[in-house]
Every structure is written in C-alpha cells, then in structure tokens.
Design a protein around this motif. Structure first.
Motif, PDB file in Angstrom:
ATOM      1  N   PRO A 179     -20.252  52.158   3.720  1.00 11.43           N
ATOM      2  CA  PRO A 179     -18.561  50.694   3.736  1.00 11.43           C
ATOM      3  C   PRO A 179     -19.213  50.125   4.790  1.00 11.43           C
ATOM      4  O   PRO A 179     -18.771  49.381   4.559  1.00 11.43           O
ATOM      5  CB  PRO A 179     -17.775  51.812   3.742  1.00 11.43           C
ATOM      6  CG  PRO A 179     -18.417  53.199   4.819  1.00 11.43           C
ATOM      7  CD  PRO A 179     -19.685  53.427   3.140  1.00 11.43           C
ATOM      8  N   LEU A 180     -20.357  51.243   5.860  1.00 19.69           N
ATOM      9  CA  LEU A 180     -20.687  50.098   7.347  1.00 19.69           C
ATOM     10  C   LEU A 180     -21.497  49.004   6.448  1.00 19.69           C
ATOM     11  O   LEU A 180     -22.548  48.161   7.387  1.00 19.69           O
ATOM     12  CB  LEU A 180     -21.311  51.267   8.303  1.00 19.69           C
ATOM     13  CG  LEU A 180     -20.451  52.157   8.117  1.00 19.69           C
ATOM     14  CD1 LEU A 180     -21.188  53.160   9.543  1.00 19.69           C
ATOM     15  CD2 LEU A 180     -18.924  51.658   8.952  1.00 19.69           C
ATOM     16  N   ASP A 181     -22.154  48.931   5.130  1.00 22.05           N
ATOM     17  CA  ASP A 181     -23.376  47.698   5.278  1.00 22.05           C
ATOM     18  C   ASP A 181     -22.786  46.088   5.433  1.00 22.05           C
ATOM     19  O   ASP A 181     -23.900  45.891   5.618  1.00 22.05           O
ATOM     20  CB  ASP A 181     -24.002  48.343   3.978  1.00 22.05           C
ATOM     21  CG  ASP A 181     -24.945  49.667   3.734  1.00 22.05           C
ATOM     22  OD1 ASP A 181     -25.369  49.856   4.681  1.00 22.05           O
ATOM     23  OD2 ASP A 181     -24.742  49.920   2.699  1.00 22.05           O
ATOM     24  N   SER A 182     -21.755  46.030   4.820  1.00 17.98           N
ATOM     25  CA  SER A 182     -21.105  44.817   5.508  1.00 17.98           C
ATOM     26  C   SER A 182     -20.605  44.351   7.096  1.00 17.98           C
ATOM     27  O   SER A 182     -20.604  42.815   7.383  1.00 17.98           O
ATOM     28  CB  SER A 182     -19.713  44.937   4.353  1.00 17.98           C
ATOM     29  OG  SER A 182     -18.695  45.355   4.811  1.00 17.98           O
ATOM     30  N   LEU A 183     -20.670  45.274   7.773  1.00 16.70           N
ATOM     31  CA  LEU A 183     -20.519  45.317   9.066  1.00 16.70           C
ATOM     32  C   LEU A 183     -21.803  44.378   9.767  1.00 16.70           C
ATOM     33  O   LEU A 183     -22.834  44.417   9.880  1.00 16.70           O
ATOM     34  CB  LEU A 183     -20.238  46.634   9.907  1.00 16.70           C
ATOM     35  CG  LEU A 183     -19.048  47.134   9.600  1.00 16.70           C
ATOM     36  CD1 LEU A 183     -18.994  48.123  10.560  1.00 16.70           C
ATOM     37  CD2 LEU A 183     -17.752  45.977   9.412  1.00 16.70           C
ATOM     38  N   THR A 184     -21.134  43.281  10.367  1.00 11.13           N
ATOM     39  CA  THR A 184     -22.802  42.445  11.191  1.00 11.13           C
ATOM     40  C   THR A 184     -22.985  43.408  12.524  1.00 11.13           C
ATOM     41  O   THR A 184     -22.235  44.193  12.908  1.00 11.13           O
ATOM     42  CB  THR A 184     -22.162  41.339  12.024  1.00 11.13           C
ATOM     43  OG1 THR A 184     -20.662  41.638  12.542  1.00 11.13           O
ATOM     44  CG2 THR A 184     -21.862  40.542  10.996  1.00 11.13           C
ATOM     45  N   PRO A 185     -24.488  43.187  13.646  1.00  9.82           N
ATOM     46  CA  PRO A 185     -24.522  44.201  13.729  1.00  9.82           C
ATOM     47  C   PRO A 185     -23.349  44.323  15.143  1.00  9.82           C
ATOM     48  O   PRO A 185     -23.134  45.676  15.303  1.00  9.82           O
ATOM     49  CB  PRO A 185     -25.796  43.235  14.200  1.00  9.82           C
ATOM     50  CG  PRO A 185     -26.120  43.443  13.661  1.00  9.82           C
ATOM     51  CD  PRO A 185     -25.000  42.015  12.497  1.00  9.82           C
ATOM     52  N   ARG A 186     -23.094  43.108  16.071  1.00  9.66           N
ATOM     53  CA  ARG A 186     -22.088  43.509  16.473  1.00  9.66           C
ATOM     54  C   ARG A 186     -20.835  43.924  16.299  1.00  9.66           C
ATOM     55  O   ARG A 186     -20.173  44.186  16.941  1.00  9.66           O
ATOM     56  CB  ARG A 186     -21.422  41.742  16.898  1.00  9.66           C
ATOM     57  CG  ARG A 186     -20.541  42.012  18.376  1.00  9.66           C
ATOM     58  CD  ARG A 186     -21.045  42.281  19.363  1.00  9.66           C
ATOM     59  NE  ARG A 186     -21.495  41.109  20.145  1.00  9.66           N
ATOM     60  CZ  ARG A 186     -22.256  40.931  21.503  1.00  9.66           C
ATOM     61  NH1 ARG A 186     -21.975  42.253  21.817  1.00  9.66           N
ATOM     62  NH2 ARG A 186     -22.669  40.711  22.155  1.00  9.66           N
ATOM     63  N   GLU A 187     -20.028  43.518  14.774  1.00  8.49           N
ATOM     64  CA  GLU A 187     -19.013  44.389  14.733  1.00  8.49           C
ATOM     65  C   GLU A 187     -20.142  45.866  14.677  1.00  8.49           C
ATOM     66  O   GLU A 187     -19.144  47.045  15.072  1.00  8.49           O
ATOM     67  CB  GLU A 187     -18.894  44.150  13.248  1.00  8.49           C
ATOM     68  CG  GLU A 187     -18.123  42.683  12.897  1.00  8.49           C
ATOM     69  CD  GLU A 187     -18.494  42.114  11.687  1.00  8.49           C
ATOM     70  OE1 GLU A 187     -17.703  41.193  11.656  1.00  8.49           O
ATOM     71  OE2 GLU A 187     -18.730  42.959  10.479  1.00  8.49           O
ATOM     72  N   ARG A 188     -20.903  46.281  14.293  1.00  9.68           N
ATOM     73  CA  ARG A 188     -21.175  47.754  14.774  1.00  9.68           C
ATOM     74  C   ARG A 188     -20.707  48.528  15.910  1.00  9.68           C
ATOM     75  O   ARG A 188     -20.541  48.968  15.534  1.00  9.68           O
ATOM     76  CB  ARG A 188     -22.330  48.498  14.080  1.00  9.68           C
ATOM     77  CG  ARG A 188     -22.470  47.628  12.577  1.00  9.68           C
ATOM     78  CD  ARG A 188     -23.744  48.102  12.113  1.00  9.68           C
ATOM     79  NE  ARG A 188     -23.917  48.379  10.317  1.00  9.68           N
ATOM     80  CZ  ARG A 188     -25.439  48.332   9.545  1.00  9.68           C
ATOM     81  NH1 ARG A 188     -26.340  49.031  10.310  1.00  9.68           N
ATOM     82  NH2 ARG A 188     -25.236  48.548   8.317  1.00  9.68           N
ATOM     83  N   GLU A 189     -21.322  47.259  16.690  1.00 16.40           N
ATOM     84  CA  GLU A 189     -21.697  47.882  18.569  1.00 16.40           C
ATOM     85  C   GLU A 189     -20.396  47.921  18.952  1.00 16.40           C
ATOM     86  O   GLU A 189     -19.530  48.825  19.307  1.00 16.40           O
ATOM     87  CB  GLU A 189     -22.115  46.662  18.987  1.00 16.40           C
ATOM     88  CG  GLU A 189     -22.578  47.298  20.622  1.00 16.40           C
ATOM     89  CD  GLU A 189     -23.707  45.641  21.052  1.00 16.40           C
ATOM     90  OE1 GLU A 189     -23.598  46.261  21.711  1.00 16.40           O
ATOM     91  OE2 GLU A 189     -22.765  44.422  20.723  1.00 16.40           O
ATOM     92  N   VAL A 190     -18.715  47.379  17.829  1.00 17.13           N
ATOM     93  CA  VAL A 190     -17.411  46.939  18.991  1.00 17.13           C
ATOM     94  C   VAL A 190     -16.960  48.297  17.869  1.00 17.13           C
ATOM     95  O   VAL A 190     -16.423  49.481  18.876  1.00 17.13           O
ATOM     96  CB  VAL A 190     -17.227  45.863  18.201  1.00 17.13           C
ATOM     97  CG1 VAL A 190     -15.628  46.573  18.419  1.00 17.13           C
ATOM     98  CG2 VAL A 190     -17.246  44.862  18.841  1.00 17.13           C
ATOM     99  N   LEU A 191     -17.395  48.880  16.345  1.00 17.17           N
ATOM    100  CA  LEU A 191     -16.937  50.109  15.778  1.00 17.17           C
ATOM    101  C   LEU A 191     -17.517  51.196  16.919  1.00 17.17           C
ATOM    102  O   LEU A 191     -16.977  52.011  17.243  1.00 17.17           O
ATOM    103  CB  LEU A 191     -17.456  50.109  14.823  1.00 17.17           C
ATOM    104  CG  LEU A 191     -16.784  50.982  14.217  1.00 17.17           C
ATOM    105  CD1 LEU A 191     -14.820  51.535  13.788  1.00 17.17           C
ATOM    106  CD2 LEU A 191     -17.001  51.016  12.073  1.00 17.17           C
ATOM    107  N   ALA A 192     -19.264  51.559  17.104  1.00 11.45           N
ATOM    108  CA  ALA A 192     -19.580  52.578  17.943  1.00 11.45           C
ATOM    109  C   ALA A 192     -18.578  53.016  19.385  1.00 11.45           C
ATOM    110  O   ALA A 192     -18.571  54.157  20.025  1.00 11.45           O
ATOM    111  CB  ALA A 192     -20.587  52.258  18.386  1.00 11.45           C
ATOM    112  N   LEU A 193     -18.009  51.131  20.125  1.00  7.96           N
ATOM    113  CA  LEU A 193     -17.268  51.789  21.180  1.00  7.96           C
ATOM    114  C   LEU A 193     -16.293  52.407  21.091  1.00  7.96           C
ATOM    115  O   LEU A 193     -15.315  52.952  21.592  1.00  7.96           O
ATOM    116  CB  LEU A 193     -17.490  50.188  22.156  1.00  7.96           C
ATOM    117  CG  LEU A 193     -18.750  50.058  22.989  1.00  7.96           C
ATOM    118  CD1 LEU A 193     -18.506  49.186  23.476  1.00  7.96           C
ATOM    119  CD2 LEU A 193     -19.428  50.500  23.549  1.00  7.96           C
ATOM    120  N   MET A 194     -15.356  51.816  19.974  1.00  6.94           N
ATOM    121  CA  MET A 194     -13.940  52.230  19.695  1.00  6.94           C
ATOM    122  C   MET A 194     -14.441  53.910  19.495  1.00  6.94           C
ATOM    123  O   MET A 194     -13.473  55.181  19.661  1.00  6.94           O
ATOM    124  CB  MET A 194     -13.334  51.833  18.155  1.00  6.94           C
ATOM    125  CG  MET A 194     -13.582  49.859  17.990  1.00  6.94           C
ATOM    126  SD  MET A 194     -13.095  49.644  16.448  1.00  6.94           S
ATOM    127  CE  MET A 194     -11.874  50.337  16.028  1.00  6.94           C
TER     128      MET A 194
END
Length: 218
Positions: free
Chosen positions: A150-165
C-alpha cells in the motif's frame, strides 16, 4: 495524566517518577517487576482510578526476558483503553510488532535514550494517552525498511510526512521540522489518507495510517 511506572532499575524508575511529577502528572504506583506491574494496575482499577498510561521496561524480573512487554500485552487485553509506553535499550522491531499487529492506538515504543530528550518524551506520553501511536525513529526505520504494497503509491515527501506521523508529531510539528507551511502538510496528510484508502469519516485515520506504514513488511 495518571501513570504507573515499572522498571527494575531503581535509578531510572525514580528518575521517571520525578520527571513526570514535576510536570504535574500523578504517579499512582510503581513496580520493579512484571507481576508487580500487573498487580499495581489491577489495584488502581479496583479502586476506581484507571491509569492513563503505563510506562514499562521490556526486560524485567522475574525472567529478565520480555517479562515487562508480556505484562503490558496482558494488561492491554484486560483493559483495552489502557495506554502503554514501552521503553527498551534495544531496537528489536519484533517487540513493537506485538502491539502493532493488534491494529489499535494508545501505544508507544521508545528507546531509553529518548527519555533524555525530556520535551519529546513528555509529548510522546501525551500522544499515547490520547490514543495515538509513537514509535522510536530507529525502530520505525527497521519496521518499514522494505516498504511495499500500500505504500508504493506514496511520493517520497508523503512517505516522509507519514514517517513523522509515526513518531507522534502533529501537523504543526511536521511543518516545523520539514520547513513547510501548515497548509502544505495538511495536503500531504490528506493525500496519504486517500492513497491508503482512508476516506473522510474513517475512524482513527491517523492511527490506521501509521499502522499501515509500520506493518508494511508484515
């Protein structure tokens, strides 16, 4: 907050008690072993004072294995709304996974070194008490190292934001850390929710997004 603290190290246990009490929080009880932790929580609940968060070391007597973690899992089974903050000297993603696999909030897993960052530690306690999830960055990195599905569709910035979440940061704190506007962060968070299939109205979207991130490796 009402807290119960368990650690076999008297120095760390008393240090934690002093730290949270100076912030105005109420330590209901403390314990030096896993059975003592379970007894302390049950006694508090029986007296009608349910703790908001239990802080427990992973390794405690009597077995000095994962006794503290086992006690915390048992307590969560008995009291589903009980917040759990696990402290550990070890990264050990498998320990965190025992809670993450239950798809529920009100859980934190931090390395003991993080306690020295007092502001961050107290913020993490507040997140857990409010039903959120806080995972130490080193643990989160190992859990999600082979991001897939499910994370494949996330952009690098979106993954970065999710990691901080996953570290328990609010949108405002994420904006400060990434030097973005609050509006930009809100858009990234909304995109994450959308791509993970968490539409408006989905209960606990933030917790569910973090769980998806952390359990992407299975």
């Amino acid at each position: 907050m009402r807290l119960i603290i368990a650690d076999d190290s008297a120095l760390l246990r008393e240090g934690l008690i002093g730290l949270v009490e100076r912030q105005g929080h109420n330590v209901l009880a403390s314990a030096e072993d896993a059975p003592g932790l379970i007894d302390a929580v049950r006694a508090a609940v029986t007296e009608g004072v349910t703790p908001d968060v239990v802080i427990a070391d992973v390794r405690m007597p009597p077995g000095m294995a994962a006794d503290g973690l086992d006690a915390a899992v048992r307590l969560r089974d008995e009291y589903p709304n009980l917040g759990i903050m696990i402290l550990s000297q070890y990264v050990a993603p498998a320990y965190a996974s025992r809670f993450l696999g239950r798809a529920t909030g009100g859980f934190g897993y931090l390395l003991k070194d993080r306690v020295a960052k007092v502001g961050d530690f107290l913020r993490s306690l507040s997140v857990v008490a409010a039903g959120g999830i806080v995972i130490d960055p080193e643990v989160a990195s190992q859990l999600a190292r082979a991001r897939s599905g499910p994370l494949d569709s996330l952009t690098p910035r979106e993954r970065e934001v999710l990691a901080l979440m996953a570290e328990g940061l609010s949108n405002t704190q994420i904006a400060e850390q990434l030097h973005l506007s609050a509006g930009a962060v809100s858009k990234y968070v909304a995109a994450v929710f959308l791509k993970l299939g968490l539409p408006v109205g989905e209960e606990n979207r933030r917790v569910r997004a973090v769980l998806t991130y952390l359990t992407a490796n299975g």
